[in-house]
Design a protein around this motif. Structure first.
Motif, PDB file in Angstrom:
ATOM      1  N   ASN A   1       0.807  -1.219   0.000  1.00  0.00           N
ATOM      2  CA  ASN A   1       0.000   0.000   0.000  1.00  0.00           C
ATOM      3  C   ASN A   1       0.840   1.269   0.000  1.00  0.00           C
ATOM      4  O   ASN A   1       0.854   2.042   0.949  1.00  0.00           O
ATOM      5  N   MET A   2       1.543   1.503  -1.104  1.00  0.00           N
ATOM      6  CA  MET A   2       2.388   2.691  -1.246  1.00  0.00           C
ATOM      7  C   MET A   2       1.706   3.789  -2.047  1.00  0.00           C
ATOM      8  O   MET A   2       2.334   4.761  -2.449  1.00  0.00           O
ATOM      9  N   ALA A   3       0.411   3.645  -2.269  1.00  0.00           N
ATOM     10  CA  ALA A   3      -0.310   4.623  -3.094  1.00  0.00           C
ATOM     11  C   ALA A   3      -0.227   6.026  -2.514  1.00  0.00           C
ATOM     12  O   ALA A   3      -0.238   7.020  -3.247  1.00  0.00           O
TER      13      ALA A   3
ATOM     14  N   TYR B   1       1.336  -0.067  -5.614  1.00  0.00           N
ATOM     15  CA  TYR B   1       0.623   1.178  -5.870  1.00  0.00           C
ATOM     16  C   TYR B   1      -0.825   0.950  -6.310  1.00  0.00           C
ATOM     17  O   TYR B   1      -1.531   1.897  -6.658  1.00  0.00           O
TER      18      TYR B   1
ATOM     19  N   ALA C   1       6.026  -3.233  -7.840  1.00  0.00           N
ATOM     20  CA  ALA C   1       5.675  -1.819  -7.727  1.00  0.00           C
ATOM     21  C   ALA C   1       4.229  -1.571  -8.139  1.00  0.00           C
ATOM     22  O   ALA C   1       3.506  -0.819  -7.477  1.00  0.00           O
TER      23      ALA C   1
ATOM     24  N   LEU D   1       5.587   3.992 -13.988  1.00  0.00           N
ATOM     25  CA  LEU D   1       5.574   3.626 -12.572  1.00  0.00           C
ATOM     26  C   LEU D   1       6.526   4.514 -11.779  1.00  0.00           C
ATOM     27  O   LEU D   1       7.599   4.866 -12.266  1.00  0.00           O
TER      28      LEU D   1
ATOM     29  N   LYS E   1       2.852   9.067  -6.479  1.00  0.00           N
ATOM     30  CA  LYS E   1       1.789   8.911  -7.466  1.00  0.00           C
ATOM     31  C   LYS E   1       2.320   8.250  -8.730  1.00  0.00           C
ATOM     32  O   LYS E   1       3.418   8.525  -9.181  1.00  0.00           O
ATOM     33  N   ALA E   2       1.496   7.379  -9.275  1.00  0.00           N
ATOM     34  CA  ALA E   2       1.855   6.725 -10.535  1.00  0.00           C
ATOM     35  C   ALA E   2       1.238   7.477 -11.699  1.00  0.00           C
ATOM     36  O   ALA E   2       0.247   8.179 -11.556  1.00  0.00           O
TER      37      ALA E   2
END
Length: 433
Positions: free
Chosen positions: A121-123, A328, A324, A371, A127-128
């Motif tokens: 949970n690196m959202a 995300y 990754a 990414l 930002k992607a």
């Protein structure tokens, strides 16, 4: 003085591992025991660790475009010897590219099944910018740069790769007429390799900051995804080495893979311990000679493979992309996955011969599908350990491809491969005439 001398003997890879462990410990301490938001968030996480981690990521991003461009141009231009050997060189390159593409596909499939990034949970950390609703046709057209200098400036990696390949082909074709330009790219590549070495000296600090920042927010929740990522890479490497390579060997040569691995295990172990394909070249050539492979072919294909055949690195890059994307919360479409395969294959050609440079070119693969590169910092600490396994797979792939090329060109002594003839007996046969 003795302590300083001992510290200097610690390799960069070990310092990176130390940075990862310390960052992990500091992050957990902050997560569980430091409750003051001013100290934890304002001073440490959002300023000190952010500066160290993001600064290192920006240094890596600074290297990507020039390093990849110069490396690909020099790598493609150096294949001018293909003209002298004809079908041997062309066949070797095609097999190398096929095995690298298979390696990326294996990695993507395994990572899709295991899903190492789920739960990280690196959202909220970065930002992607993954492009959606892009057709395969549009992706192919986007590879052709409208303005190559604009592509270089904007970091449009697919266009940069295509332009670099074209420049390299022309330099290989017109070598005698373009010595000055060829020297410029060769020297530029050396400059970028040296710059990469300098930047990588800051890797332990950058890894420490990125790990501390991540685990200060996630706690132990981030440990399981990292362990799953390691598992994905190791499984992918095992499948490539002991399933894909033997299958190709049986398919194209009908030779016994078990006999090959019994003879070749010492080379794999040396590659594992040294973590460098180039240093393994002499031993690789010797073992292939003992297996009956013609030196005329192996002396060309093995150094070529050490330059452009990076299947182990390609597996790491495929797993890292899925790690990754899952971290995300991004669902990569078929077009993005095809882009990853193509870019990873091209990155294997443009991978310079410096430690952990696969992490630099990983930036290129991430950028090709939009990414964020922040996730690279999470996996950098354990890369040195995985790099040893990757190198063993790389040199094994070089040897298998050389066996296939030798078999197709009838340049292998089958009696010698099957143990019916010793190297001395082969030499006696040669000198008899």
């Amino acid at each position: 003085m003795e302590i300083t001398a001992k510290l200097k003997k610690i390799s960069l890879g070990n310092w990176m591992l130390i940075g990862m462990i310390l960052g992990f410990i500091v992050g957990l301490i902050l997560n569980f025991y430091v409750k003051n938001p001013f100290i934890k968030d304002t001073i440490l996480v959002n300023n000190l660790f952010y500066l160290g981690g993001t600064g290192f990521i920006k240094l890596m991003k600074m290297l990507v475009v020039p390093l990849v461009f110069f490396s690909i141009v020099v790598g493609v231009a150096s294949i001018s010897d293909i003209k002298k050997i004809g079908a041997i060189g062309g066949r070797a390159i095609v097999i190398y590219l096929i095995t690298t593409a298979l390696a990326v596909i294996v990695a993507l499939l395994i990572a899709s099944a295991i899903q190492p990034g789920v739960g990280l949970n690196m959202a909220g950390i970065a930002k992607a910018n993954v492009t959606s609703n892009v057709t395969v046709t549009d992706t192919i057209l986007n590879m052709i740069p409208d303005n190559p200098f604009s592509s270089l400036a904007n970091g449009d990696m697919l266009a940069v790769i295509i332009f670099g390949v074209l420049v390299g082909i022309i330099l290989a074709t017109l070598r005698e007429e373009t010595n000055v330009v060829n020297d410029f790219f060769t020297q530029g590549n050396r400059i970028m390799m040296e710059m990469t070495r300098i930047v990588m000296k800051f890797a332990p600090i950058g890894i420490f900051c990125l790990m501390a920042k991540t685990f200060a927010s996630l706690g132990f929740e981030g440990l399981i995804p990292l362990a799953k990522y390691i598992g994905c890479v190791l499984i992918g490497l095992a499948v490539q080495a002991f399933v894909v390579y033997p299958s190709l060997m049986v398919l194209f040569t009908r030779l016994n893979p078990i006999r090959f691995f019994k003879k070749f295990f010492s080379v794999m172990f040396f590659a594992f311990s040294s973590s460098t394909s180039n240093a393994t070249i002499p031993l690789n050539l010797e073992k292939l000679s003992e297996l009956g492979v013609s030196r005329e072919i192996s002396s060309f294909t093995i150094p070529l493979g050490a330059t452009i055949n990076m299947d182990g690195t390609a597996i790491m890059q495929g797993c890292a992309v899925m790690f990754a994307a899952q971290a995300y919360g991004i669902d990569l479409g078929m077009t993005a996955l095809l882009t990853v395969i193509f870019t990873a294959v091209m990155a294997s050609i443009g991978t310079a011969g410096v430690p952990s440079v696969g992490l630099i070119t990983l930036n290129m693969v991430f950028s090709s599908v939009g990414l964020p590169v922040d996730a690279i910092g999470i996996i950098m600490g354990i890369d040195h350990v995985l790099d040893m396994f990757r190198t063993a797979v790389n040199v094994t792939g070089d040897a298998i491809c050389t066996l296939i090329v030798s078999f197709k060109n009838k340049a292998i002594d089958l009696d010698m491969f099957n143990g019916k003839k010793t190297p001395k007996e082969t030499w006696d046969d040669i000198t008899r005439f």
